[in-house]
Write an enzyme that holds these catalytic residues in place. Structure first.
Site, PDB file in Angstrom:
ATOM      1  N   ASP A 107       0.199   4.766  -7.383  1.00 10.41           N
ATOM      2  CA  ASP A 107      -0.416   5.672  -6.567  1.00 10.41           C
ATOM      3  C   ASP A 107      -1.649   6.189  -7.202  1.00 10.41           C
ATOM      4  O   ASP A 107      -1.918   6.253  -8.243  1.00 10.41           O
ATOM      5  CB  ASP A 107       0.501   6.745  -6.110  1.00 10.41           C
ATOM      6  CG  ASP A 107       0.031   7.256  -4.592  1.00 10.41           C
ATOM      7  OD1 ASP A 107      -1.018   7.120  -4.108  1.00 10.41           O
ATOM      8  OD2 ASP A 107       1.176   7.801  -3.962  1.00 10.41           O
ATOM      9  N   ASP A 129      -0.304   5.472   5.039  1.00 12.58           N
ATOM     10  CA  ASP A 129       0.992   6.370   5.063  1.00 12.58           C
ATOM     11  C   ASP A 129       0.982   6.544   6.774  1.00 12.58           C
ATOM     12  O   ASP A 129       2.040   7.319   7.070  1.00 12.58           O
ATOM     13  CB  ASP A 129       0.649   7.692   4.565  1.00 12.58           C
ATOM     14  CG  ASP A 129       0.658   7.745   3.131  1.00 12.58           C
ATOM     15  OD1 ASP A 129       1.622   6.993   2.453  1.00 12.58           O
ATOM     16  OD2 ASP A 129       0.053   8.651   2.336  1.00 12.58           O
TER      17      ASP A 129
HETATM   18  C1  GLA Z   1       0.951   9.131  -1.332  1.00 15.77           C
HETATM   19  C2  GLA Z   1       1.343   7.834  -0.831  1.00 15.77           C
HETATM   20  C3  GLA Z   1       3.006   8.036  -0.251  1.00 15.77           C
HETATM   21  C4  GLA Z   1       3.513   8.666  -1.163  1.00 15.77           C
HETATM   22  C5  GLA Z   1       3.056  10.057  -1.569  1.00 15.77           C
HETATM   23  C6  GLA Z   1       4.064  10.712  -2.600  1.00 15.77           C
HETATM   24  O1  GLA Z   1       0.534  10.202  -0.258  1.00 15.77           O
HETATM   25  O2  GLA Z   1       0.557   7.274   0.011  1.00 15.77           O
HETATM   26  O3  GLA Z   1       3.066   6.797   0.461  1.00 15.77           O
HETATM   27  O4  GLA Z   1       3.866   7.921  -2.143  1.00 15.77           O
HETATM   28  O5  GLA Z   1       1.906   9.663  -2.156  1.00 15.77           O
HETATM   29  O6  GLA Z   1       3.491  11.864  -2.997  1.00 15.77           O
END
Ligand code: GLA
Length: 697
Positions: free
Chosen positions: A453, A516
């Site tokens: 990420d 997300d």
């Molecule tokens: C980001 C990612 C999510 C999740 C969060 C965890 O927002 O896009 O899918 O992994 O971080 O903190």
């Protein structure tokens, strides 16, 4: 031979199966673009148009279609390259000194030189005949020996990967826009006399635009001319599209010159990222199929596993017991890979702490990850883990020890975003540290998959003039080195959702997190836009709960599952709250997905027309060698005047016969009939959906 040359005219033609791209060196030594369109067999047809000064305001340099123009002289348009010499001058002139053809590699390298300055440029072309695409990139070098003068530095203030000239005006530009939770929102914009700019300044390719340009003149999905250029780069980019006053369209794509400068000491060079470009007369699906094939060429060919991800279920509240309970249920519905998301490391309990400390939180996992991983394996699944290596929270051991490891200005305080800073990956000690901790994590634990990420943009890079570019180079080096040391480990690119969806990411990662926003109806829009450029095999999509956490919309499970099955399937539902009926239904969808996976992940995608005037989306997947086609159909809201849609398939063998069933009723029809007449469906009510399988008899 995909490369033809005419030495007398110093002309080169790059041929793919259906297209030709041609350029030549003119008597003044300029590298001039001549042709980009349908395949031309008669090279003599390609002529450099005579140039004349339209007026004293429109000089020859201005109206010439140069392949890689540099700032200097009578050039007032976009130039691909701009430099500053040590004496402060920005004036440069490039003249072609040679053309080298490497027939085996299907590459052409054109060498250009500013002799008095000792600046050399190599313009590279690679032909991909079967894909109907060419690649382009440039290498800019400070070569003082060429100038026979004392060595000085050269600052490169702009270096695009390529400049293109589309021989048409009045075109339509296609790209996507958005923000977190709203990635891949498609738009079209008419190209007119004012230039259009698409870009990212955030250190990731971003949620806001995507690094490609698609231009067409009234193309439909299956017919019409389309030109495209897509950049293999996961960081700051800029695309400029400008209709010239002379009836054509200039496209430039490459590194974003915003807040960027590369200093070349004598002997040093800068290599730009690659841009892949193509032309088709086969409409938008045509260009997508070429780019998907290119994407598949970048990706590891292994099938992508069905995964479970803990994020929506447990957030930061992860511990051994909770994850084990989820893993048991995930295994029960047929999941192949259990991925534990954020929250497992350091003193992580919210967005504000722990990043940088990649040791296992002993409170949550007293004996490390071993017991969880062993159980996950016993349940027949692989284990995956979330990491965010490029970042650090101020509240972490790493930051306490190395406050100087982040991008920062020497005077002003650095800004936090999502409570974190960005590590200066361009420093060798930071790279070594990150490699060491991730390598250790992978050596000590049997981990098959990482979700990588990057949850905030880069900013305030201080005195570091080349930070944005060098960061991405360092990222690619780090990921490639890790994968080299741990072959078999798959890595997903995520940047706060879908902030790293680009061909550069596909070159080093194995799939991308699309967004997300897991609302199945919103995803249909994003997924369709994504499919213009990128292959389904890299598109991670999860089935999540209803109502959705973000949209608060309630959608039936069949619709949610089918929407997520259009890419690489995952499940993000809190399985502890699912009842037996839901678990059973999830298991059935996963079993269906596994059966159809080869067609979905490696077949051809067709964005089918909705001719009903109602709220449908139809998509076809075809895998010829398996004799299989799939139709995904979705109806969001049934409206007045609603009628039974007849969906015309594409990509089938017209002479073959296909068996299929709609609502349990078996049918058998020829490909010709299914493509010419179509399949009658019967979707009703809100959020209805269907997945129809066609098997060649
Ligand atoms: C980001 C990612 C999510 C999740 C969060 C965890 O927002 O896009 O899918 O992994 O971080 O903190």
């Amino acid at each position: 031979m995909p490369i033809r040359t005419d030495p007398d005219r110093r002309l080169v033609a790059l041929d793919t199966d259906a297209t030709t791209y041609a350029f030549a060196v003119d008597p003044a030594g300029l590298l001039r673009h001549l042709y980009w369109g349908p395949r031309l067999d008669r090279l003599a047809d390609v002529e450099a148009p005579a140039l004349w000064e339209v007026s004293t305001n429109d000089s020859v340099a201005e109206i010439t279609h140069e392949e890689y123009p540099i700032h200097g002289g009578l050039r007032f348009k976009e130039t691909a390259l701009a430099v500053r010499f040590e004496d402060g001058s920005r004036e440069a002139r490039l003249v072609v000194t040679g053309i080298a053809v490497d027939a085996e590699a299907q590459e052409v390298v054109v060498a250009l030189l500013d002799a008095p300055r000792g600046l050399t440029v190599q313009v590279h072309y690679r032909v991909l005949p079967g894909l109907d695409l060419i690649e382009r990139w440039a290498v800019v070098r400070n070569e003082p020996s060429e100038a026979g003068r004392e060595a000085g530095v050269i600052a490169v203030t702009a270096a695009a990967s390529a400049q293109f000239h589309v021989p048409r005006a009045g075109l339509t530009l296609r790209n996507v826009f958005g923000h977190w939770g709203a990635e891949q929102q498609p738009f079209t914009q008419q190209v007119g006399p004012a230039a259009l700019v698409l870009e990212s300044r955030r250190g990731i390719s971003s949620h806001h635009h995507n690094p490609y340009v698609v231009l067409d003149a009234d193309a439909s999905e299956d017919a019409g001319e389309v030109w495209c250029a897509a950049l293999a780069w996961s960081g700051n980019f800029r695309a400029t599209v400008a209709q010239t006053p002379y009836g054509d369209t200039l496209v430039q794509l490459g590194l974003n010159p915003w807040d960027a400068e590369v200093t070349l000491a004598p002997g040093e060079s800068l290599t730009t990222p690659r841009v892949v470009a193509g032309y088709t007369a086969q409409g938008l699906t045509g260009i997508s199929h070429h780019l998907h094939a290119y994407g598949h060429g970048l990706l590891d060919p292994r099938p992508r596993p069905v995964l479970y991800n803990s994020w929506e279920a447990t957030g930061f509240e992860v511990d051994l017991e909770g994850q084990l309970a989820l893993a048991q249920r995930a295994a029960g519905i047929g999941v192949e890979l259990f991925v534990m998301d954020d929250g497992w490391f350091g003193r992580r309990s919210s967005i504000d702490d722990g990043l940088g400390d990649w040791w296992v939180d002993p409170g949550a996992f007293p004996d490390g990850l071993g017991p969880l991983i062993a159980q996950v394996h016993e349940l027949g699944m692989d284990f995956g883990l979330w990491v965010e290596p490029e970042m650090v929270n101020p509240a972490s051991d790493l930051y306490a020890k190395h406050p100087d490891w982040i991008y920062r200005d020497q005077v002003h305080d650095p800004d936090t975003a999502r409570g974190q800073y960005v590590l200066d990956l361009t420093r060798p000690e930071v790279q070594e540290h990150l490699f060491a901790v991730l390598d250790l994590l992978l050596r000590e634990n049997d981990i098959a998959y990482l979700k990588w990420d990057a949850n905030r943009p880069m900013s305030a890079v201080g005195a570091h003039r080349d930070a944005h570019r060098a960061h991405i180079e360092a990222l690619y080096t780090l990921v490639t080195r890790l994968k080299g040391t741990h072959p078999g480990v798959m890595i997903e690119a995520c940047a706060s959702g879908g902030g790293r969806i680009d061909l550069g990411a596909l070159g080093v990662f194995d799939d991308v997190w699309t967004s997300d926003n897991t609302d199945a109806a919103d995803r249909l829009v994003m997924q369709r836009a994504y499919s213009l450029i990128y292959p389904a095999k890299a598109m991670r999509a999860w089935i999540t709960e209803s109502p959705n956490f973000l949209s608060q919309r309630s959608i039936p499970l069949d619709f949610r599952a089918r929407s997520a099955m259009m890419g690489t399937l995952g499940v993000g539902t809190d399985l502890m709250r699912a009842d037996d009926a839901e678990l059973k239904a999830l298991a059935a969808h996963i079993a269906t997905y596994k059966r159809l996976r080869p067609t979905i992940q490696d077949g051809r995608v067709y964005r089918l027309d909705n001719e009903t005037g109602n709220d449908y989306q139809f998509t076809g997947y075809v895998r010829e060698d398996r004799g299989q086609a799939l139709l995904f159909a979705f109806l969001q809201a049934s409206r007045v005047g609603h009628r039974k849609p007849t969906v015309r398939l594409r990509g089938l063998d017209p002479a073959a016969t296909y068996r299929y069933a709609v609502n349990g009723v078996p049918h058998e029809h020829s490909g010709a009939y299914l493509m010419g007449h179509g399949v009658p469906l019967w979707l009703m009510g809100d959020y209805d959906s269907a997945l129809v399988e066609f098997d060649r008899t």
